[in-house]
Design an enzyme around this catalytic site. Structure first.
Site, short mmCIF file in Angstrom:
data_model
loop_
_atom_site.label_atom_id
_atom_site.label_comp_id
_atom_site.label_asym_id
_atom_site.label_seq_id
_atom_site.Cartn_x
_atom_site.Cartn_y
_atom_site.Cartn_z
CB ILE A 239 43.86 85.36 47.11
CG1 ILE A 239 42.89 84.22 47.43
CG2 ILE A 239 43.14 86.71 47.17
CD1 ILE A 239 42.35 84.24 48.85
CB THR B 18 40.03 90.81 51.09
OG1 THR B 18 41.21 90.63 50.29
CG2 THR B 18 39.29 92.05 50.63
CB SER B 19 44.16 88.51 54.22
OG SER B 19 44.82 87.29 54.46
NE ARG B 20 41.77 83.81 58.38
CZ ARG B 20 41.07 83.44 57.32
NH1 ARG B 20 40.57 84.38 56.53
NH2 ARG B 20 40.86 82.18 57.03
CG ASP C 247 35.29 91.00 53.28
OD1 ASP C 247 34.11 91.42 53.32
OD2 ASP C 247 35.58 89.78 53.16
CD GLU D 64 36.11 88.38 60.92
OE1 GLU D 64 35.67 87.33 60.45
OE2 GLU D 64 36.75 89.22 60.25
#
Length: 332
Positions: free
Chosen positions: A155, A232-234, A258, A263
């Site tokens: 990525i 956008t990873s963890r 993200d 979460e």
């Protein structure tokens, strides 16, 4: 094999249903996430299919072993939610999807950058209210800016390629440096130097004990005032309370995430009619320079099809008793 698929959404069913007829497996789609309260739903199945926020801790693995469920396929790349020691102790095999569409996540990271840098999310809402004023919408050029990329796996590499295409100077940090990226013009630096020199920082590294809260009070102090941070990873790569303080002092000029540290009880659910009890994400959403999406960076048709294909391949190998190509286990 009979497979219980936890945390299932409509897009999961659509992608798997297209490919299942080519494989000797039967899927039962379950909406609840896997945890100690729902693990009993796995009774009678040969394997389970789990996602990022499903619990695969010691109590759940113990119960799965008692139910004689010894095969787990993760339809995700990360496996920080798995107690690998207990899995090995109970003789449970685990496979993952190591890569599906790195471009999907990299492109979403850049979508966050572009939305924040040009304030398109604000402009969209204004125009819907017939407000065509440009006041307060001044952005900045990405061309010529320095972008720091932490983690240059599949990525991270895709992200670097996009950043170079925008005419950015790209700095990178990873324990293993990519010769390919160096040839393309990416410069590897130590982490501190990268943080000090980057106007935009994008996180593309896995969550490990060494990377948890990588973005914290100390590392934020190294960054230039007004820095943009993208994750956008963890979620747990970022220490949320420190980021909130940095937003209040304007140390962070823009934040695009993200993923979120807490979460698990929020994302992948419709909570539009409820009051959010998570004060930290409520505080984050109150900032005009913060953009949050609900763990959708992976969500493209191409990525979903690859996830389904690799998951079914993993099940095929498990059923055939073959050496597992994508097995996750403790390094010996």
């Amino acid at each position: 094999m009979n497979v219980a698929c936890f945390s299932t959404k409509s897009y999961d069913r659509e992608s798997f249903d297209q490919l299942i007829p080519k494989h000797a497996h039967q899927f039962t789609y379950l909406e609840p996430k896997l945890d100690k309260h729902t693990v009993s739903l796995a009774e009678g199945y040969d394997a389970i299919c789990a996602f990022v926020n499903d619990h695969l801790d010691a109590p759940v693995l113990k119960k799965l072993a008692a139910l004689n469920v010894k095969k787990i396929v993760l339809r995700c790349a990360g496996y920080n939610q798995v107690d690998l020691e207990k899995a090995a102790e109970y003789g449970i095999q685990i496979c993952r999807v190591p890569a599906y569409s790195p471009e999907a996540v990299a492109e979403h990271a850049f979508a966050l950058i572009l939305s924040l840098s040009r304030k398109t999310h604000k402009a969209f809402n204004r125009v819907r209210d017939n407000n065509f004023s440009l006041e307060g919408l001044a952005g900045f050029n990405l061309h010529g800016k320095t972008i720091g990329v932490i983690g240059t796996g599949a990525i991270g590499k895709a992200f670097c390629s996009i950043a170079l295409g925008f005419g950015c100077k790209v700095l990178a940090y990873d324990l293993i440096e990519s010769k390919e990226l160096k040839t393309m013009g990416v410069e590897y630096l130590g982490l501190d130097d990268l943080l000090m020199q980057s106007q935009v920082i994008s996180l593309h590294c896995p969550l490990t004990p060494g990377t948890k809260h990588l973005i914290n009070k100390k590392t934020l102090e190294l960054m230039p005032k007004g820095v943009m941070i993208i994750n956008t990873s963890r979620g747990a790569l970022i220490e949320t309370k420190s980021v909130i303080r940095a937003l209040k002092t304007k140390k962070i000029g823009y934040l695009g995430i993200d993923v979120y540290e807490q979460e698990e009880d929020l994302f992948f659910r419709d909570l539009s009619e409820e009051i959010l009890m998570d004060e930290q994400i409520t505080r984050l959403m109150s900032f005009p320079n913060v953009l949050i999406t609900g763990h959708q960076a992976f969500l493209t048709k191409e990525a979903l099809n690859q996830i389904a294909a690799t998951t079914l391949f993993n099940l095929d190998e498990m059923e055939a008793g073959k050496k597992l190509t994508h097995e996750v286990k403790i390094e010996s």
